[in-house]
Write a protein that holds these residues in place. Structure first.
Motif, PDB file in Angstrom:
ATOM      1  N   LYS A  67       0.706  -1.142   0.133  1.00 32.46           N
ATOM      2  CA  LYS A  67      -0.236   0.113   0.091  1.00 32.46           C
ATOM      3  C   LYS A  67       0.739   1.130  -0.366  1.00 32.46           C
ATOM      4  CE  LYS A  67      -4.003  -0.202   2.283  1.00 32.46           C
ATOM      5  NZ  LYS A  67      -5.158   0.034   3.439  1.00 32.46           N
ATOM      6  N   SER A  68       1.874   1.070  -0.671  1.00 38.07           N
ATOM      7  CA  SER A  68       2.898   2.346  -0.761  1.00 38.07           C
ATOM      8  C   SER A  68       2.696   3.293  -1.216  1.00 38.07           C
ATOM      9  CB  SER A  68       4.404   2.446  -0.969  1.00 38.07           C
ATOM     10  OG  SER A  68       5.282   3.296  -0.969  1.00 38.07           O
ATOM     11  N   ILE A  69       2.638   4.835  -1.712  1.00 37.98           N
ATOM     12  CA  ILE A  69       2.445   5.348  -2.527  1.00 37.98           C
ATOM     13  C   ILE A  69       3.310   6.655  -2.075  1.00 37.98           C
ATOM     14  CG2 ILE A  69       0.655   7.904  -3.004  1.00 37.98           C
ATOM     15  CD1 ILE A  69      -1.898   6.207  -1.781  1.00 37.98           C
ATOM     16  N   THR A  70       3.880   6.912  -3.271  1.00 36.44           N
ATOM     17  CA  THR A  70       5.235   7.706  -3.498  1.00 36.44           C
ATOM     18  C   THR A  70       5.178   8.381  -4.742  1.00 36.44           C
ATOM     19  OG1 THR A  70       6.789   6.101  -2.976  1.00 36.44           O
ATOM     20  CG2 THR A  70       8.078   8.015  -3.754  1.00 36.44           C
ATOM     21  N   ILE A  71       5.100   9.921  -3.676  1.00 39.41           N
ATOM     22  CA  ILE A  71       4.514  11.577  -4.597  1.00 39.41           C
ATOM     23  C   ILE A  71       5.942  12.271  -4.775  1.00 39.41           C
ATOM     24  CG2 ILE A  71       3.320  13.243  -5.135  1.00 39.41           C
ATOM     25  CD1 ILE A  71       1.803  12.029  -3.517  1.00 39.41           C
ATOM     26  N   ASP A  72       6.368  12.219  -6.887  1.00 37.08           N
ATOM     27  CA  ASP A  72       7.372  12.737  -7.089  1.00 37.08           C
ATOM     28  C   ASP A  72       6.789  14.175  -6.979  1.00 37.08           C
ATOM     29  OD1 ASP A  72       9.157  13.609  -8.321  1.00 37.08           O
ATOM     30  OD2 ASP A  72      10.296  12.537  -8.927  1.00 37.08           O
ATOM     31  N   THR A  73       7.214  15.740  -5.705  1.00 35.79           N
ATOM     32  CA  THR A  73       6.517  16.269  -6.005  1.00 35.79           C
ATOM     33  C   THR A  73       6.881  17.405  -7.408  1.00 35.79           C
ATOM     34  OG1 THR A  73       7.967  17.677  -4.813  1.00 35.79           O
ATOM     35  CG2 THR A  73       5.332  16.858  -3.798  1.00 35.79           C
TER      36      THR A  73
END
Length: 496
Positions: free
Chosen positions: A112-118
């Motif tokens: 359930k990982s969510i990684t956001i690259d801003t």
């Protein structure tokens, strides 16, 4: 179902009776948690969302890494098992449990990982996430993506089969945001599919993923969360079927006129208070300039009787509309999974040959009579999917495995048992089937309508064409290349 598939399923099911012991030792030896028949939590782990289905998987395995998924697949091969991924577990026909007995279920709920690259405004989303959790995580970074309204639906299956939502007219389907897919193939190989690497696999995964691989994460482009958003609801109680038919027809004309892309909406039809009537509703959303929502809808409202009720909903925030449309908490860890006992179908109407007034009226007449006497709890949603200014239709039908981009409306036709518990009434199947027939029988015999794979129907005839249209032969060819042993098979999987 072809005779070949019957043979394959029989052999695998027979072998699975002898597989559990070896499978258990392989998985536990590799540190993979799994639930087997006889375990105290097997009943809850193998429960279907749709209680019409009571299935007995050989095991439910819970990977935490792509390497775990590869290990599970290899163990399945060693034990002569067919396998299927389960994300949110909301498949209407329990395909997340294999759709039949004896499958090895690969449950993604621990990933359930969510990684956001801003910097790039992209995100990597593991497929154990639910839509509500995705919406909350992206919104915290000021971002969003198109997706459906039910917060507890899994992003994996939702994006695999399309992923229509209220922002799809301006942003496309959920799968249209995907530029890379991390997956494990039928031979256990871990790959990253992009336009440059494994492009054929990427094409197949964007519309038919569970037939080809186990998707562990999707990499998506995100959008700036709208600065203003609002939900609108209108209800017309006790509408006679002729007026309802004319109202749906006028909504179709309005939709063909090309309302601005920040506008979205669906008709919601439910049982009337007496025979010959329906309750006619509209739920809309606006993701553009404040003050423009009603004026955009006004050309259609001008053709309608005065509504019984009408109201704007939400606080003007984008995430507020997501919560409003869901009706349940977006934080899915705070809500228990629901269940129902139901039968559902879908209908996608072609934009270039819209429904006739006769077809609209016949549909409403059927709902007002057979729907009034039915002992089911039913609803119909007629979703504004395409038409002018819809981002969905800007992509060619053969650009992804998902093919029905030239549809105007997507119908969801859904009927539950009276108490949401088994058994489902036998008459309920005919009732829902004939909802579709009431429309199609009043259109030309060659009418090129379709069906939507996220409202999957295991009793649908000619499903290969209705779901995948001209893309099905290519999918068959790729199935032979990517899954020659037929490991990823379920009742509506791509056949070799």
């Amino acid at each position: 179902m072809t005779p070949l598939r019957n043979v394959v399923v029989f052999v695998v099911a027979l072998g699975s009776r002898f597989a559990s012991a070896d499978l258990n030792s392989e998985l536990t030896g590799a540190g993979v948690r799994a639930v087997f028949p006889g375990d105290s939590n097997y009943a809850s782990a193998s429960a279907a969302f749709n209680l019409r289905f009571t299935l007995e998987p050989t095991a439910i395995a819970y990977p935490t890494t792509p390497e775990d998924v590869s290990t599970i697949i290899q163990a399945g091969i060693d034990n002569n098992l067919q396998m299927v991924a389960r994300g949110g577990g909301h498949s209407y026909v329990a395909n997340g449990l294999g759709g039949k007995n004896g499958s090895l279920v690969i449950d993604m709920s621990s990933m359930k990982s969510i990684t956001i690259d801003t910097a790039s405004n992209t995100a990597v989303i593991e497929t154990g996430n639910r839509l509500g959790d995705v919406a909350l995580a992206l919104n915290a970074a000021g971002r969003a993506m198109p997706h459906g309204t039910c917060s507890s639906v899994g992003i994996g299956g939702h994006s695999a089969f399309g992923g229509y939502g209220f922002t799809s007219r301006q942003w496309g389907l959920a799968l249209d945001t995907i530029f890379a897919i991390n997956a494990v193939l039928a031979n256990g190989t871990i790959v990253r599919a992009t336009q440059d690497s494994y492009p054929d696999l990427l094409w197949a995964l964007k519309g038919a993923a569970p037939s080809f691989a186990i998707t562990t994460s999707i990499e998506v482009n995100t959008y700036a969360a709208p600065s203003y958003a609002v939900v609108m609801e209108y209800t017309w109680s006790n509408m006679d079927y002729k007026t309802a038919g004319q109202s749906m027809y006028s909504f179709q004309n309005f939709s063909l006129s090309g309302p601005a892309s920040p506008f979205a909406g669906e008709l919601v039809i439910t049982k009337g208070s007496q025979e010959g009537q329906v309750t006619f509703g509209f739920t809309g959303a606006w993701y553009g300039e404040e003050g423009s929502a009603t004026s955009t809808l006004q050309p259609w409202l001008d053709t309608m009787p005065a509504p019984t009720t009408s109201s704007p909903l939400g606080d003007g925030s984008y995430i507020g509309t997501v919560a409003q449309l869901s009706g349940t908490s977006l934080n899915t860890s705070q809500t228990a999974d629901s269940s129902d006992t139901f039968y559902a179908k879908s209908l996608m109407t072609p934009e270039d040959e819209p429904m006739s007034l006769e077809a609209c009226t016949a549909f409403m007449q059927y709902l007002s009579t057979e729907g009034f006497s039915s002992d089911t709890n039913w609803f119909v949603q007629v979703e504004l999917y395409g038409g002018p200014n819809s981002k969905i239709r800007e992509i060619p039908n053969n650009a992804t495995a998902f093919s029905r981009r030239d549809a105007l409306f997507t119908f969801q036709l859904y009927a539950s048992s009276s108490d949401a518990l088994p058994p489902y009434p036998e008459a309920g199947f005919t009732f829902v089937d004939n909802m579709v027939t009431s429309v199609t029988s009043n259109m030309p015999s060659a009418w090129n309508y379709g069906a939507y794979t996220n409202y999957i129907d295991d009793q649908l005839e000619n499903w290969e064409t209705l779901y995948f249209s001209d893309n099905y032969p290519r999918l068959q060819s790729l199935k032979k290349q990517l899954d020659p042993q037929g490991l990823f098979m379920f009742p509506t999987s791509i056949e070799e």
